[in-house]
Scaffold this active site. Structure first.
Site, PDB file in Angstrom:
ATOM      1  N   HIS A 161      39.961   6.930  57.559  1.00 48.48           N
ATOM      2  CA  HIS A 161      41.392   6.977  57.263  1.00 48.48           C
ATOM      3  C   HIS A 161      42.168   7.654  58.395  1.00 48.48           C
ATOM      4  CE1 HIS A 161      40.385   5.812  53.142  1.00 48.48           C
ATOM      5  NE2 HIS A 161      41.686   5.685  52.901  1.00 48.48           N
ATOM      6  N   ARG A 194      43.408  13.494  54.199  1.00 46.67           N
ATOM      7  CA  ARG A 194      41.993  13.396  53.828  1.00 46.67           C
ATOM      8  C   ARG A 194      41.357  14.778  53.690  1.00 46.67           C
ATOM      9  NH1 ARG A 194      41.389   9.460  51.216  1.00 46.67           N
ATOM     10  NH2 ARG A 194      39.215   9.064  51.751  1.00 46.67           N
ATOM     11  N   HIS A 200      37.330  15.094  53.226  1.00 52.92           N
ATOM     12  CA  HIS A 200      36.922  15.198  54.618  1.00 52.92           C
ATOM     13  C   HIS A 200      37.152  16.631  55.098  1.00 52.92           C
ATOM     14  CE1 HIS A 200      35.873  11.173  55.946  1.00 52.92           C
ATOM     15  NE2 HIS A 200      36.920  10.692  55.310  1.00 52.92           N
ATOM     16  N   ASP A 204      36.155  16.169  60.750  1.00 51.51           N
ATOM     17  CA  ASP A 204      36.047  14.728  60.475  1.00 51.51           C
ATOM     18  C   ASP A 204      37.349  14.027  60.856  1.00 51.51           C
ATOM     19  OD1 ASP A 204      33.626  15.422  59.246  1.00 51.51           O
ATOM     20  OD2 ASP A 204      34.504  15.385  57.232  1.00 51.51           O
TER      21      ASP A 204
END
Length: 242
Positions: A161, A194, A200, A204
């Site tokens: 994402h 995220r 996440h 990340d």
């Protein structure tokens, strides 16, 4: 330096959709199974940084950051993070694009983003499989996500994402330079969602954003991408006034 995964290793659309938690078509004007990426093989980056090792200082810092973001959630930010699960340019970037820019009014932009989104999936998923970093709630029960974890996408590093948001934000900033900073900021915040929603770690997100630059460098060499890019630029020039 770039490498390419062989064509047989390019993820199928069903794999990409699972990894990205897509709950609808990538774009409203095209059926998901009709969308093909621009690149014939997935892009890989030589010497791409590995995910933090379990128990390392970087991993511990990530876990502390995840809990800090969780403690600072507001209802408004949670709602945005939940909305940001959807990888669809006209909804994710609609507040900057404006209501006049839709899949119907900007079909070249829709095609550009839909096809490039396939290349995001094909590029990020082999890295996820390589590093197999568990998502934050799977590594630390104290992390409580505000969205549902994907059943078939439990690997955390890098964030697909965040990669998608950075790529789209960069492209839109180029295509409509009068709103460049707003598009870039929305792309960064989309990735941050995220981490805010606990699926996440910050590293990340950062890795996904870095990976978007590698993908864009390869996409810019593709003739079909360049043609769609120029067509989308003309569309937005007519739709977004300076």
């Amino acid at each position: 330096m770039f490498m390419r995964f062989p064509s047989f290793a390019r993820p199928s659309l069903s794999w990409a959709l699972a990894g990205f938690m897509l709950t609808s078509a990538v774009i409203s004007c095209a059926r998901a199974d009709d969308i093909k990426g621009y690149l014939p093989t997935a892009v890989a980056v030589a010497n791409f940084p590995a995910a933090p090792a379990p128990g390392s200082k970087a991993d511990q810092d990530d876990r502390a950051a995840a809990l800090d973001l969780q403690a600072k959630r507001t209802p408004e930010r949670v709602a945005l993070a939940q909305a940001d699960q959807k990888l669809e340019v006209f909804s994710a970037f609609g507040t900057v694009l404006g209501p006049q820019v839709t899949a119907e009014s900007a079909p070249s932009l829709a095609r550009l983003m839909a096809r490039a989104s396939r290349d995001v999936g094909a590029t990020v998923l082999p890295f996820k499989e390589l590093y197999k970093r568990p998502r934050p709630p799977l590594a630390d029960p104290a992390v409580v996500p505000c969205v549902r974890l994907p059943e078939n996408g439990l690997n955390s590093y890098p964030s697909g994402h965040a990669m998608w948001g950075a790529m789209v934000g960069t492209l839109l900033a180029e295509l409509a330079p009068s709103k460049a900073e707003a598009f870039k900021a929305r792309g960064r915040d989309y990735g941050l969602s995220r981490a805010v929603c606990g699926v996440h770690y910050p590293s990340d997100v950062a890795a996904g954003q870095a990976l978007s630059a590698a993908l864009l460098a390869e996409l810019r060499k593709d003739p079909a991408f360049k043609a769609d890019y120029e067509a989308a630029k003309a569309e937005l020039a007519a739709l977004i006034k300076p």
